[in-house]
Design a protein around this motif. Structure first.
Motif, short mmCIF file in Angstrom:
data_model
loop_
_atom_site.label_atom_id
_atom_site.label_comp_id
_atom_site.label_asym_id
_atom_site.label_seq_id
_atom_site.Cartn_x
_atom_site.Cartn_y
_atom_site.Cartn_z
N UNK A 194 -47.94 -30.73 13.29
CA UNK A 194 -47.27 -30.85 14.59
C UNK A 194 -47.90 -29.97 15.65
N UNK A 195 -48.25 -28.76 15.28
CA UNK A 195 -49.01 -27.89 16.18
C UNK A 195 -49.72 -26.85 15.33
N UNK A 196 -50.23 -25.82 15.93
CA UNK A 196 -51.03 -24.84 15.19
C UNK A 196 -50.29 -24.23 14.01
N UNK A 197 -48.96 -24.12 14.15
CA UNK A 197 -48.20 -23.38 13.14
C UNK A 197 -47.11 -24.18 12.44
N UNK A 198 -46.95 -25.44 12.79
CA UNK A 198 -45.84 -26.22 12.24
C UNK A 198 -46.34 -27.55 11.69
N UNK A 199 -45.78 -27.95 10.54
CA UNK A 199 -46.18 -29.21 9.92
C UNK A 199 -44.99 -29.86 9.23
N UNK A 200 -45.11 -31.18 9.03
CA UNK A 200 -44.15 -31.90 8.20
C UNK A 200 -44.76 -32.03 6.82
N UNK A 201 -43.98 -31.71 5.79
CA UNK A 201 -44.49 -31.81 4.43
C UNK A 201 -43.54 -32.65 3.59
N UNK A 219 -41.13 -29.84 18.58
CA UNK A 219 -42.12 -28.88 18.10
C UNK A 219 -43.53 -29.25 18.53
N UNK A 220 -43.79 -30.55 18.61
CA UNK A 220 -45.11 -31.01 19.02
C UNK A 220 -45.39 -30.72 20.48
N UNK A 221 -44.30 -30.54 21.26
CA UNK A 221 -44.44 -30.38 22.71
C UNK A 221 -43.95 -29.02 23.20
N UNK A 222 -43.86 -28.05 22.29
CA UNK A 222 -43.42 -26.73 22.70
C UNK A 222 -44.47 -25.71 22.29
N UNK A 223 -44.24 -24.49 22.66
CA UNK A 223 -45.18 -23.42 22.30
C UNK A 223 -44.59 -22.58 21.18
N UNK A 224 -45.44 -21.85 20.50
CA UNK A 224 -44.97 -20.96 19.45
C UNK A 224 -44.08 -19.87 20.03
N UNK A 225 -44.34 -19.51 21.29
CA UNK A 225 -43.53 -18.49 21.96
C UNK A 225 -42.08 -18.94 22.10
N UNK A 226 -41.87 -20.22 22.47
CA UNK A 226 -40.51 -20.74 22.60
C UNK A 226 -39.82 -20.80 21.24
N UNK A 227 -40.57 -21.20 20.22
CA UNK A 227 -39.99 -21.26 18.87
C UNK A 227 -39.59 -19.87 18.40
N UNK A 257 -37.11 -36.42 13.25
CA UNK A 257 -38.04 -36.97 14.25
C UNK A 257 -37.88 -36.28 15.59
N UNK A 258 -36.63 -36.02 15.98
CA UNK A 258 -36.37 -35.34 17.26
C UNK A 258 -36.95 -33.93 17.24
#
Length: 286
Positions: A7-14, A68-76, A62-63
């Motif tokens: 999804x991004x540098x630090x997040x994935x679906x497994x 997560x695909x459209x946010x930053x690690x800072x927001x997370x 999915x939501x």
């Protein structure tokens, strides 16, 4: 675990199982630098995973994936720190669904902040008074937002964030009743506000007295306790003295009857008229 999507540098679906056709075994994981260490189809060890998000439906997954695909690690990290702090304050573990709801909220809040759009919560006073611990969580999140954006974030945002934690706990009857009571107080205040076409001075003693009276009135109504001393003559005199307040109370009577199936006693009616008249008179004199 097999990575099905980065999804991004630090997040994935497994996928937890070996059956790649099963959608129900998908979860979201946070692992620092997962996009650089792995690709879709790779196996990721549980020891590499820092945080797991388990959602109870594919729609929510999915939501959350989209967010997560459209946010930053800072927001997370704002969300993660807020929830970790919140769990300590309320001494209760929250569901992973709160990560989804809070990320959605904070992402939108920061966009509004960038446009200088402030949304005042109608439950501001009630949340501060009845849920000080939850409001403290909201203030903590506001501090994180300010640190991340470099912009002053209004405390109204703390109320909105606090409501996420209040709603999460509102599954028990006690919390659910409190939410309904807060909603009733807010709606009655709206009836008064629009009847007299006024803006309340929320720091005034008359406004605070009115709100306090409404809170006790709603509590009595929920407990089926009727305040009555059969002061019919007093009620009649107040109606004559303050016909506009009486007209407003009649609107409140309709709301209470339609919403809760209960009626106002003559005494409740009389005291409501007195409190409403004090607030309306002071506002009109300005």
């Amino acid at each position: 675990m097999i990575i099905s999507q980065i999804l991004n540098n630090n997040v994935a679906i497994v996928k937890k199982g070996s059956n790649s056709q099963t959608r129900g075994n998908e979860i979201i994981v946070y692992s620092k630098g997962v996009a650089f260490k792995h690709k879709a189809g790779d196996t990721i060890a549980e020891t590499e995973i820092q945080k797991t998000y388990v959602l109870d439906s594919h729609d929510k997954l999915e939501h959350f994936s989209y967010l997560l695909s459209n946010t930053t690690d800072e927001y997370l990290q704002i969300v993660t720190k807020t929830i970790e702090y919140g769990e300590k304050v309320i001494k209760k573990d929250v569901s992973d669904y709160l990560y989804l709801a809070l990320l959605d909220h904070i992402d939108f809040a920061i966009k509004r902040l960038e446009k200088d759009q402030i949304v005042k919560s109608p439950l501001d006073w009630e949340v501060r008074k009845f849920y000080p611990d939850h409001y403290k969580i909201g203030l903590y999140a506001v501090g994180l937002i300010e640190e991340a954006t470099g912009k002053a974030c209004p405390n109204e945002e703390a109320v909105s964030i606090a409501l996420h934690f209040i709603n999460l706990q509102a599954k028990g009857s006690e919390d659910d009743s409190m939410m309904r009571m807060m909603e009733a107080v807010r709606n009655i205040l709206s009836i008064i506000k629009y009847h007299f076409r006024l803006d309340f001075e929320e720091e005034s003693i008359n406004y605070i007295r009115l709100v306090t009276h409404l809170q006790y009135f709603i509590v009595r109504m929920f407990k089926n306790e009727v305040f009555a001393s059969n002061e019919t003559e007093l009620n009649r005199q107040i109606r004559k003295l303050y016909p506009d307040a009486y007209s407003c109370v009649n609107k409140i009577r309709v709301y209470v009857r339609d919403t809760f199936g209960k009626d106002l006693s003559e005494d409740e009616e009389a005291y409501l008229m007195l409190h409403i008249q004090r607030v309306a008179k002071r506002e009109e004199e300005k």
